[in-house]
Design an enzyme around this catalytic site. Structure first.
Site, PDB file in Angstrom:
ATOM      1  N   ASP A  70       0.852  -1.185   0.000  1.00 44.99           N
ATOM      2  CA  ASP A  70       0.000   0.000   0.000  1.00 44.99           C
ATOM      3  C   ASP A  70       0.886   1.232   0.000  1.00 44.99           C
ATOM      4  OD1 ASP A  70       0.115   1.194   2.948  1.00 44.99           O
ATOM      5  OD2 ASP A  70      -0.141  -0.962   3.209  1.00 44.99           O
ATOM      6  N   GLU A  81      -7.376   4.364  12.774  1.00 41.33           N
ATOM      7  CA  GLU A  81      -6.212   4.245  13.636  1.00 41.33           C
ATOM      8  C   GLU A  81      -6.083   5.478  14.528  1.00 41.33           C
ATOM      9  OE1 GLU A  81      -2.273   4.977  11.547  1.00 41.33           O
ATOM     10  OE2 GLU A  81      -3.496   4.324   9.822  1.00 41.33           O
TER      11      GLU A  81
END
Length: 299
Positions: free
Chosen positions: A98, A189
């Site tokens: 990613d 997150e």
């Protein structure tokens, strides 16, 4: 990775998508309005972000660009250097990566030749930031043959889940049943601007995630993948909500084993196990053979 604040405007450079040998030509890539818009302007937009005091303030473009998948997890959780799962490279897993604007223009041919078969690309953050390299990264990965998808860095303290889902959808996050596009991913997150849980209770966080997820599904027909770490999820969501029956899990743990999973997920779909390695950006492993990765892409 430099996670410190860098001030000033940033002009992004968008390169033409890479084409390799007999792999699909550039014209085979589906038209993506958001990617085209970004390619034509070459710039990222500004928005708002929560400050340490929990109030809205100016979002500095360079700072947002460093908010990639796991950038805040690496600041708060243990990291095993050179982590590598024992089953990487086997027929039961698929290697992937990613990237965000931190990687700039990616050498997709090189990543493909080194074995990467899927990629997630950062598209948006909050409701005021788009990745200026999105077109090169999203279309470039497609053009070399990878199955790819887009992700959104969530800022739950700034605006509603529905608003951020719609912003993501309008700026590259849509899914299409072409066998080469993964469902969009929601990056949940630690808050880079302040309180760990963005000032939300566990119940409020569940409602925010559900609003994003339901809005995305209503627009595309599929649920988004949820990216998170077990530690953050336990702290900010806990057992207040169960997404295990609807949303594929992409878990972050920088170690040689995936460890305990977030509440009620019996297995992970993708594991982000390192922030550097063979491929540009973060290193990932899909939990299954290539045909299962294709199945995920097909909804």
């Amino acid at each position: 990775m430099n996670l410190g604040r860098r001030f000033g405007a940033l002009v992004g450079l968008c390169a033409a998508a890479l084409v390799v040998g007999a792999l699909p030509p550039a014209s085979a890539a589906p038209t993506d309005t958001a990617a085209s818009d970004i390619a034509s302007t070459g710039t990222a937009s500004t928005g708002t972000a929560a400050t340490a005091e929990g109030q809205a303030g100016p979002l500095v473009i360079a700072e947002a660009e460093n908010h990639s998948l796991g950038s805040q997890i690496r600041k708060h959780e243990a990291v095993t250097p050179n982590a590598r799962p024992a089953d990487v490279g086997t027929l039961a897993t698929v290697p992937g990566m990613d990237v965000s604007s931190h990687q700039g223009n990616v050498n997709w041919a090189g990543a493909w030749n080194n074995g990467a078969r899927f990629a997630y690309v950062k598209a948006t953050e909050g409701t005021g930031y788009t990745n200026p390299y999105f077109a090169q990264q999203y279309n470039g990965s497609y053009n070399v043959g990878m199955i790819r998808g887009a992700y959104h860095f969530a800022l739950p303290g700034n605006s509603s889940g529905a608003a951020q889902a719609n912003y993501f959808l309008a700026n590259g996050g849509r899914w299409s049943k072409d066998g080469k596009t993964l469902p969009g991913a929601l990056d949940m997150e630690y808050n880079p601007y302040g309180a760990t849980c963005y000032g939300l209770s566990k119940a409020a966080m569940v409602s925010w995630i559900k609003a994003f997820s339901d809005t995305y599904r209503a627009a595309t027909g599929v649920y988004p993948v949820i990216y998170t770490s077990t530690s953050w999820w336990t702290t900010c969501v806990g057992t207040s909500g169960d997404f295990s029956s609807t949303n594929p899990l992409w878990v972050a743990r920088y170690a040689s084993s995936v460890g305990t999973l977030p509440y009620n997920w019996g297995y992970h779909t993708i594991w982000q196990y390192a922030d550097s390695g063979t491929f540009p950006g973060d290193q990932n492993s899909f939990n299954g053979a290539y045909d299962r990765l294709q199945a995920l892409a097909n909804g």
